[in-house]
Design a protein around this motif. Structure first.
Motif, PDB file in Angstrom:
ATOM      1  N   GLN A 100       0.696  -1.384   0.017  1.00 38.07           N
ATOM      2  CA  GLN A 100      -0.003   0.074   0.093  1.00 38.07           C
ATOM      3  C   GLN A 100       0.913   1.218   0.062  1.00 38.07           C
ATOM      4  N   VAL A 125      -0.403   6.686   3.919  1.00 41.33           N
ATOM      5  CA  VAL A 125      -1.072   5.411   4.403  1.00 41.33           C
ATOM      6  C   VAL A 125      -1.845   5.499   5.355  1.00 41.33           C
ATOM      7  N   ARG A 128      -5.474   6.566   4.493  1.00 42.26           N
ATOM      8  CA  ARG A 128      -6.500   5.509   4.208  1.00 42.26           C
ATOM      9  C   ARG A 128      -6.881   4.516   4.945  1.00 42.26           C
TER      10      ARG A 128
END
Length: 387
Positions: A100, A125, A128
């Protein structure tokens, strides 16, 4: 003709078993030889694997020292691949989190990485999924600590990085009226047993999917949890990946446990046994016999998203907010804190969490008051004698 082992890595000569070895010299050149004196081919095969691993470890170490232009992303991937101390599930989590993060990380040499570069990746990250940001911070910390120890970098930039703060977890707990409405709808569904196991035993979805009838002890009214079903991503011929439910043994010792089961669940278990037997007869040779309590009509494993999809339909039918299997587990924690005033240490063991800190962080705000567990369940189900 030379006699070889089944795997072809060992051979027999001069009265004993041998295998080939290779290593790097000081000039980074590969040297070859052989090692013998083994009584059996199994001993030779075992030694071969040991020497092969040592060669691969030496190769990675030498190549890092030789190539000062090593990129940070490449180092992270190689470092993670070499970690043998992680459990397989833990390693997969870090691999997924790194996947990711990679799109947000521009190419940079390992020796040039700084705290701003690292914090930017962690922040992206975290935006998200917050928990992934924390895992990426852990990954960076461990990998760069090793890089510093191996003299691949002159200082560890993670010393200047701020650990991302975890936001307070918001639990979605239904009130008593909503619980009664939900259970009224759930009782008429094909997911009633699974919902009871989540809500009154605190079991995870994957654990329920792997349960077999033999896991239940009728006389003692207990269930033993040793396996779970999780997602396995399999690459197809066209290059795309599909998610396949795969049963595996639970690796974390804390997550393997024995739970006491309410009487209502034991009653529903027998009903499910009869229904599954009817399906087996109906499908005949097409039935996939895994002896699962929760399965598709043909006996195969359920898809991983099927239970949450069913919960969404039931919540809509009952006119209450949407819930997930984790929300049901949270209500189990609420029940245990209310009815038996259990400690967070015991709750950690009951629910299979890794640490007491994780349990406390999630459930510390729940109101704790003493209330009879039998009365609590009967109130929700609107029935008597459930325990």
């Amino acid at each position: 003709m030379v006699q070889k082992s089944k795997n072809g890595n060992a051979f027999f000569e001069r009265g004993s078993w041998y295998h080939r070895i290779k290593w790097y010299d000081e000039d980074y050149l590969v040297r070859y030889g052989k090692k013998g004196g083994f009584k059996t081919e199994e001993e030779a095969e075992k030694s071969y694997r040991k020497y092969l691993k040592a060669f691969e470890d030496q190769k990675r170490t030498l190549m890092r020292r030789k190539d000062t232009r090593l990129e940070f992303k490449q180092y992270l991937q190689e470092w993670l691949q070499c970690q043998t101390c992680f459990q397989s599930t833990t390693k997969k989590v870090y691999q997924y989190v790194l996947g990711q993060a990679l799109p947000y990380m521009h190419t940079m040499k390992l020796c040039a990485v700084n705290e701003r570069y690292l914090e930017t990746a962690i922040q992206k990250v975290s935006e998200r999924t917050e928990s992934y940001g924390l895992k990426l911070y852990e990954l960076f910390s461990m990998a760069l600590s090793d890089a510093f120890s191996e003299s691949l970098i002159e200082y560890n930039p993670m010393q200047e990085c701020k650990r991302p703060k975890r936001k307070k977890i918001e639990l979605h707990i239904l009130n008593e009226q909503q619980k009664s409405l939900f259970m009224r709808s759930a009782k008429c569904s094909s997911w009633y047993l699974e919902i009871l196991l989540c809500m009154f035993c605190g079991m995870k979805r994957g654990e329920i999917y792997a349960l077999r009838f033999d896991d239940f002890h009728v006389e003692e009214r207990t269930v033993t949890i040793t396996h779970q079903v999780s997602a396995e991503y399999v690459k197809k011929e066209d290059g795309n990946y599909i998610c396949v439910p795969t049963e595996k043994e639970i690796e974390m010792e804390n997550a393997r446990r024995i739970l006491r089961v309410p009487e209502i669940i034991m009653e529903e278990l027998e009903k499910r046994r009869t229904k599954n037997e009817d399906k087996r007869i109906l499908y005949g040779n097409r039935y996939k016999e895994h002896h699962l309590i929760s399965c598709q009509k043909n006996g195969d494993y359920r898809s991983l998203g099927s239970m949450n999809a069913a919960l969404k339909r039931l919540c809509k039918q009952a006119g209450i907010p949407n819930m997930t299997t984790q929300d049901l587990r949270d209500m189990y924690a609420e029940m245990m804190l209310k009815s038996e005033n259990v400690s967070f240490l015991k709750l950690t063991a009951l629910m299979g969490y890794g640490t007491i800190e994780e349990t406390y962080e999630r459930y510390s705000d729940l109101l704790v008051r003493n209330e009879d567990q039998n009365k609590y369940i009967n109130q929700i189900l609107g029935e008597e004698g459930m325990f």
